[in-house]
Design an enzyme around this catalytic site. Structure first.
Site: not given
Ligand code: UD1
Ligand code: CA
Length: 463
Positions: A15, A19, A26, A89, A150, A180, A339, A386, A411
């Protein structure tokens, strides 16, 4: 003996982290001395893993690069799996289907943005998963403020029934504070069957990994003891909150190990730092990177020590020390800057507006006031007067200066490198030394003072 099931790990890191409002993915944002994804890898230290996969997408090459450059023991044999479009995810986990085809074992899936997990917690999750022969075991927490996470719904037997994302919750569901954590253990064969069944039937039009629980049985939820461990980083404010939690953990650890921290809230310490008992850290001091400090040393106030090794009974006040080694009993500061690979002997004194760069000092050598030594090797018991300066740069190249044991520079002397000054030499104050000097002599390299008795300014002729 029963054969233990193999464990594979997949970290979700594809992802963008919208935000964060950042160009950097991230999971590469830094928390203390390490990136978020490195922290997640670190949380695996108690588990023997057969395979480690990291799912990358948004600017994946940066993540691949960062993890490939790590030392081998921090990140051994990582396999990178590409998720070219980020559809959630669940979609990320679907990318594992080809890579883990035929894998018989358990799969830990960790969100790449949950950096504070303790290795013990993951170990316990895996143990519970195996003891109960679960299809999936999910780490949960009771949060005072569950917003954004979640929500997890269980039956009276603690069997997990449903996970509903914050934005998909009804007002009544939002009241549930059990969340979660984004940390899961699956029986891979079962998950592999569930993943193709996911639909994107939700507010975000994404495939949710969490929906796989609807196709798995039994699924168990395990509460984490310390909910601070599962804080997910979605924005800069959460990143700062995680840093606070991490700092508290690190400082509690060192205080329990016999280190005195004066005004702890003004001090920061990376988790890569090593301290011995009876070290004292004064206010406004920051210890970073691979730094070690030995017993009896007192660092601060207001000092920065980075990637440096500090011996016993050293003091550092109002100073900056990077990439350097300081031997026992040396006093640094106030206002010194070491350094670029400085090495001091024991019992040296360095301070009051002194800069040392790529310089090696023997034992009991002093550079006490207003000096710059660059690319210099000085012996034992040298006294750098110095204002002594090594002129190490001719505009094109850097050159070395050598100063023998027991030599004293006057010095305001300038030593023009490349130059070798012997042992037991005395350099007269204000000298500009351009040629090598043999042992045991006095060097005067300046114009002799002239005094003209009775000399007067001629009076101007009257107009
Ligand atoms: C997710 C969970 C949520 C949980 C929270 C905990 C899901 C649907 N929701 O929400 O239940 O409470 O984490 O922190 O899983 N990512 C990918 N590919 C994608 C989307 C995301 O690799 O297509 C990765 C992101 O880089 C990140 C992680 O998955 O490291 C979580 O994604 P994020 O969008 O932050 O999920 P949340 O909305 O926080
Ligand atoms: Ca998250």
């Amino acid at each position: 003996m029963a054969q233990t099931t193999m464990v594979a790990v997949a970290i979700l890191a594809a992802g963008r982290g919208t935000r964060m409002k950042s160009d950097l993915p991230k999971v590469l944002h830094r928390l203390g001395g390490k990136s978020l994804v490195e922290w997640v890898l670190g949380s695996l230290s108690e588990i023997e893993t057969a395979r480690r996969l990291v799912i990358v997408g948004y600017r994946g090459e940066l993540i691949t690069q960062a993890l490939t450059n790590l030392e081998d023991d921090a990140a051994p044999n990582i396999e990178f799996v590409e998720q070219t479009v980020q559809l959630g995810t669940g979609h990320a986990a679907q990318q594992l289907l080809t890579h883990l085809k035929g894998f018989q074992g358990d799969l830990l899936i960790l969100n790449g943005d949950v950096p504070l997990l303790r290795p013990q917690t993951l170990k316990r999750l895996l143990e519970t998963h195996r003891e109960h022969h679960n299809a999936a075991t999910i780490l949960t927490a009771q949060l005072p403020n569950p917003k954004g996470y979640g929500r997890v719904f269980c039956d009276s037997q603690n069997r997990l029934q449903q996970i509903v994302e914050d934005r998909d919750c009804t007002p009544a569901q939002k009241q549930n504070r059990r969340i979660n954590a984004g940390v899961y253990c699956f029986r891979w064969a079962d998950l592999a069957e569930a993943l193709p069944k996911l639909t994107a039937d939700n507010d975000q039009r994404e495939y949710y990994l969490t929906d796989t629980v609807n196709f798995l049985n039994p699924v168990m939820a395990v509460d984490v003891e310390d909910y601070q461990e599962i804080l997910g980083i979605n924005d800069r404010k959460q990143l700062a909150a995680a840093y606070d939690i991490l700092q508290t953990r690190i400082k509690d650890h060192w205080m329990a190990a016999g280190v005195t921290l004066i005004d702890p809230s003004s001090i920061t310490i990376d988790d890569t730092v090593g301290l011995e008992a009876d070290v004292v850290i004064e206010p406004q001091t920051h210890l970073r990177g691979k730094t070690t400090i030995q017993a009896g040393s007192r660092i601060g106030p207001s000092s920065l020590i980075e990637h440096s090794q500090i011996g016993q009974q050293v003091t550092v006040m109002y100073s900056v020390v990077t990439d350097s080694t300081v031997a026992a009993g040396t006093r640094i500061g106030p206002y010194a800057h070491l350094r670029g690979h400085v090495e001091t002997g024991s019992g040296c004194r360095i301070g009051n507006f002194v800069e040392l760069k790529n310089t090696k000092l023997g034992d009991r050598t002093n550079v006490a006031h207003l000096s710059y030594l660059g690319d210099t090797t000085a012996g034992n018991q040298v006294n750098v007067g110095a204002g002594t300066i090594t002129a190490n740069y001719d505009g094109v190249k850097k050159h070395r200066t050598q100063i023998g044991d027991r030599t004293k520079t006057g010095s305001n002397s300038v030593l023009v490198a490349p130059i070798t000054i012997g042992e037991g030499v005395n350099i007269a104050a204000g000298s500009t030394v351009t040629e090598d000097v043999p042992d045991d002599c006095l060097v005067i390299a300046r114009a002799r003072q002239v005094i003209k008795p009775g000399w007067k300014l001629k009076a101007k002729p009257e107009a």
